[in-house]
Design an enzyme around this catalytic site. Structure first.
Site, PDB file in Angstrom:
ATOM      1  N   GLU A   1       0.875  -1.165   0.000  1.00 54.38           N
ATOM      2  CA  GLU A   1       0.000   0.000   0.000  1.00 54.38           C
ATOM      3  C   GLU A   1       0.920   1.225   0.000  1.00 54.38           C
ATOM      4  OE1 GLU A   1      -2.750   0.407   3.275  1.00 54.38           O
ATOM      5  OE2 GLU A   1      -3.523   2.269   2.422  1.00 54.38           O
TER       6      GLU A   1
ATOM      7  N   ARG B   1       5.604 -12.531   9.822  1.00 52.60           N
ATOM      8  CA  ARG B   1       6.238 -11.229   9.577  1.00 52.60           C
ATOM      9  C   ARG B   1       7.661 -11.237  10.099  1.00 52.60           C
ATOM     10  NH1 ARG B   1       2.347  -7.273   8.852  1.00 52.60           N
ATOM     11  NH2 ARG B   1       3.766  -5.555   9.249  1.00 52.60           N
TER      12      ARG B   1
ATOM     13  N   LYS C   1       4.223   0.609   9.717  1.00 58.05           N
ATOM     14  CA  LYS C   1       4.321   1.870   8.987  1.00 58.05           C
ATOM     15  C   LYS C   1       3.723   3.012   9.793  1.00 58.05           C
ATOM     16  CE  LYS C   1       3.147   0.073   4.887  1.00 58.05           C
ATOM     17  NZ  LYS C   1       2.651   0.036   3.512  1.00 58.05           N
TER      18      LYS C   1
HETATM   19  P1  ATP Z   1       2.726  -2.348   8.026  1.00 57.69           P
HETATM   20  O1  ATP Z   1       2.109  -3.192   9.073  1.00 57.69           O
HETATM   21  O2  ATP Z   1       4.182  -2.067   8.232  1.00 57.69           O
HETATM   22  O3  ATP Z   1       1.942  -1.134   7.698  1.00 57.69           O
HETATM   23  P2  ATP Z   1       1.549  -3.648   5.816  1.00 57.69           P
HETATM   24  O4  ATP Z   1       1.374  -5.107   5.786  1.00 57.69           O
HETATM   25  O5  ATP Z   1       0.363  -2.877   6.089  1.00 57.69           O
HETATM   26  O6  ATP Z   1       2.757  -3.271   6.752  1.00 57.69           O
HETATM   27  P3  ATP Z   1       1.748  -3.402   3.000  1.00 57.69           P
HETATM   28  O7  ATP Z   1       2.236  -2.260   2.207  1.00 57.69           O
HETATM   29  O8  ATP Z   1       0.318  -3.750   2.930  1.00 57.69           O
HETATM   30  O9  ATP Z   1       2.181  -3.098   4.479  1.00 57.69           O
HETATM   31  O10 ATP Z   1       2.634  -4.683   2.736  1.00 57.69           O
HETATM   32  C1  ATP Z   1       2.932  -5.198   1.467  1.00 57.69           C
HETATM   33  C2  ATP Z   1       3.345  -6.629   1.616  1.00 57.69           C
HETATM   34  O11 ATP Z   1       4.465  -6.748   2.465  1.00 57.69           O
HETATM   35  C3  ATP Z   1       2.239  -7.456   2.221  1.00 57.69           C
HETATM   36  O12 ATP Z   1       2.089  -8.647   1.483  1.00 57.69           O
HETATM   37  C4  ATP Z   1       2.709  -7.726   3.610  1.00 57.69           C
HETATM   38  O13 ATP Z   1       2.224  -8.953   4.087  1.00 57.69           O
HETATM   39  C5  ATP Z   1       4.225  -7.706   3.486  1.00 57.69           C
HETATM   40  N1  ATP Z   1       4.844  -7.276   4.732  1.00 57.69           N
HETATM   41  C6  ATP Z   1       4.590  -6.143   5.419  1.00 57.69           C
HETATM   42  N2  ATP Z   1       5.298  -6.107   6.566  1.00 57.69           N
HETATM   43  C7  ATP Z   1       6.017  -7.256   6.604  1.00 57.69           C
HETATM   44  C8  ATP Z   1       6.950  -7.824   7.538  1.00 57.69           C
HETATM   45  N3  ATP Z   1       7.284  -7.189   8.669  1.00 57.69           N
HETATM   46  N4  ATP Z   1       7.493  -9.022   7.235  1.00 57.69           N
HETATM   47  C9  ATP Z   1       7.189  -9.650   6.097  1.00 57.69           C
HETATM   48  N5  ATP Z   1       6.321  -9.188   5.183  1.00 57.69           N
HETATM   49  C10 ATP Z   1       5.732  -8.008   5.424  1.00 57.69           C
HETATM   50 MG    MG Z   2      -1.266  -3.731   4.642  1.00 60.85          MG
END
Ligand code: ATP
Ligand code: MG
Length: 556
Positions: free
Chosen positions: A35, A261, A271
């Site tokens: 995102e 994660r 984020k």
């Molecule tokens: P955050 O919790 O940091 O906001 P998010 O999952 O909302 O992270 P996205 O931009 O939606 O952020 O993530 C894109 C991809 O990266 C998703 O498939 C997510 O599962 C993966 N991802 C995000 N954070 C991690 C992490 N700490 N370890 C592994 N994969 C991750």
């Molecule tokens: Mg997300």
């Protein structure tokens, strides 16, 4: 070993192997779906390496798709930063960049289809009422009074939503599933809401936006993703995704698999928290070298190969875990030990005057760029009567463990001569300001003829030819391994996470240093020129990582 020979194995690759063996799939399609509401962090790097790595190894494809259903939190700057990071990590996405917003028309059509099938309704409960009706984990929810509105009325309401006739927050489109499901996400989730927001891709075309859960699974299906890989918190949502795909007219049925994660000690990864560090000016932007973002690691001198190696070492499992910083640092240290050219920089300079050296003579010494890799060649380093050495490399007296310069004793100057200290000057506080020595002119590239091989080697720069530089020493951003566990992470920030030295002296060859490319400053660690603040008049170096693992000591 090359990266290809050393291919990782994990439970997801086992599933893919089985799917190829059974003929369920002939081609593998993955995607990385960020995102655009912040910079990518090292956790995303794990997901990128997994998704793009699988596409590479199985000769499949991996799409880069921006999951952009939240226009108020998103920004085109993030869209650009994310592309740059993915490319920098060494990956290439399949054809053009995708946006979930490319599918808004189709998503709208699928929502209409659900309404027509009696599987979605426009609800006019307030936000608070909806929450109350939803129930809890222990208490089933109850049906909204709007749940049984006729298909015709729902179609009319949804059309009005789309035409901007309903205010934000007054209504929402919900999937009609099961208000008593033990999975909260199945209790008639909202799939569309009214938002009069400008979108970075679709402008003002829409005033209703689909929810992430509705959008994500359909986007995967539209793109024919075979293996939709995400983190464990979406495990329950898989039921909702499957329900949506089963109930709309779409061929493809992507299967979702969840992995844990990445959490890294001494930092935060959400984020939202990273954004608050930026917004509150607790760091200098998303690419502040103390941040766990890919842009920050790049700025600090990490290489793409080191982050890919890190992703390989931590592996992919379903187990929650927190990785020690030392694991990440070992990856970059090993890479730079092999590949970074050596250079000399004095971070805390005092003068060293060679009494028996000609006043105006400047010798140009040829010094190897790497101790074992001859292919890195040599550079020219000026040597003269007045040098700078580190203050901590001289003592008037010391025991045998101190293998540096001591009054009356000899030491080798790296790549130059053997010198013997004769005395020193001190300031009013007793700090040594200048050290005097004599040099043995027969010791360039060889040991003294009398067989007295000095034990120590210290680094130096020529006083007149060296250049002043700012050096930024970075340390962990937080004082505790798990700052997210604190009620307020502000209270555990490390006040010494950045120490700035403004009068370091570096050898003249470093005037041509390339930003982001790390050098080993002999005996000090790895450093690279800052990609933002360094100018033609001012060198600024960031410490990538120290020479040894100091984390083990801190923790143990
Ligand atoms: P955050 O919790 O940091 O906001 P998010 O999952 O909302 O992270 P996205 O931009 O939606 O952020 O993530 C894109 C991809 O990266 C998703 O498939 C997510 O599962 C993966 N991802 C995000 N954070 C991690 C992490 N700490 N370890 C592994 N994969 C991750
Ligand atoms: Mg997300």
């Amino acid at each position: 070993m090359s990266e290809v020979e050393n291919r990782p194995s994990n439970f997801i690759r086992n599933i893919i192997d089985a799917d190829l063996d059974s003929g369920k799939h002939n081609e593998i399609h993955t995607r990385f779906p960020p995102e655009p509401n912040g910079f990518l962090h090292i956790g995303h790097a794990k997901s990128i390496c997994l998704n793009f790595g699988i596409a590479q190894d199985y000769q499949g494809t991996c799409n880069l798709r921006f999951d952009d259903t939240n226009p108020e939190k998103e920004d085109i700057d993030y869209v650009e930063a994310i592309q740059k990071d993915v490319q920098w990590l060494g990956f290439e996405w399949n054809k053009e960049i995708r946006y979930s917003s490319d599918y808004f028309d189709r998503l709208y059509g699928y929502a209409v289809e659900l309404i027509e099938k009696g599987l979605a309704y426009v609800d006019f409960l307030s936000f608070d009422e909806m929450r109350e009706y939803r129930g809890t984990l222990n208490k089933p929810g109850k049906n909204s009074p709007y749940r049984d509105t006729s298909v015709e009325e729902n179609l009319a309401h949804f059309d009005k939503m789309k035409n901007g006739e309903y205010e934000e927050g007054t209504c929402a489109l919900r999937a009609k599933i099961d208000m008593s499901s033990s999975f909260m996400c199945m209790r008639d989730p909202v799939i569309y809401r009214v938002k009069f927001a400008h979108h970075h891709q679709t402008g003002d075309k829409w005033c209703i936006y689909p929810m992430y859960d509705f959008t994500h699974c359909i986007s995967d299906a539209i793109e024919d993703i075979t293996h939709s890989l995400c983190t464990l918190e979406f495990q329950d949502n898989r039921r909702l995704y499957d329900w949506v795909i089963e109930n709309i007219s779409i061929e493809s049925t992507p299967r979702q698999y969840e992995f844990s994660r990445l959490n890294l000690e001494y930092t935060v990864m959400s984020k939202r928290k990273l954004n608050s560090l930026v917004e509150e000016n607790l760091v200098n932007g998303w690419d502040d070298p103390r941040m766990p973002t890919i842009a920050a690691f790049r700025r600090r001198g990490y290489t793409p190969a080191s982050l890919r190696e890190f992703a390989k070492r931590i592996g992919v499992t379903k187990m929650d875990n927190t990785v020690e910083m030392g694991v990440l640092e070992a990856c970059i240290r090993e890479d730079l030990n092999d590949n970074a050219p050596r250079a000399m920089a004095v971070l805390d300079p005092i003068k060293l005057v060679i009494e028996n050296y000609d006043d105006n003579k400047v010798e140009i010494l040829s010094v190897k760029n790497h101790p074992s890799d001859e292919s890195q060649g040599a550079r020219e380093v000026p040597f003269s009567k007045e040098l700078f050495i580190e203050a901590e490399d001289f003592r008037e007296e010391a025991n045998k463990k101190y293998k540096r310069l001591v009054t009356g004793k000899a030491v080798r100057l790296r790549g130059a001569y053997v010198v013997t200290a004769t005395g020193c000057d001190k300031d009013a506080d007793g700090n040594v300001t200048t050290v005097y020595c004599t040099y043995n002119k027969n010791t360039l590239g060889k040991n003294p003829e009398d067989g007295t091989k000095p034990k120590g080697v210290i680094h130096w720069v020529s006083a007149a030819q060296s250049i002043t530089a700012e050096v930024r020493l970075y340390d962990r951003l937080f004082n505790v391994p798990n700052p997210s566990a604190e009620s307020d992470f502000h209270t555990v920030m490390n006040p010494e996470s950045l120490v700035v030295i403004d009068n370091a002296r570096v050898e003249p060859a470093l005037a041509n240093a390339e930003a982001e490319k790390a050098y080993q400053f002999e005996r000090q660690g790895y450093f690279c020129l800052d990609n933002k603040d360094a100018t033609a008049d001012k060198l600024v170096f960031n410490r990538t990582v120290g020479l040894r693992d100091t984390w083990a000591k801190i923790n143990g």
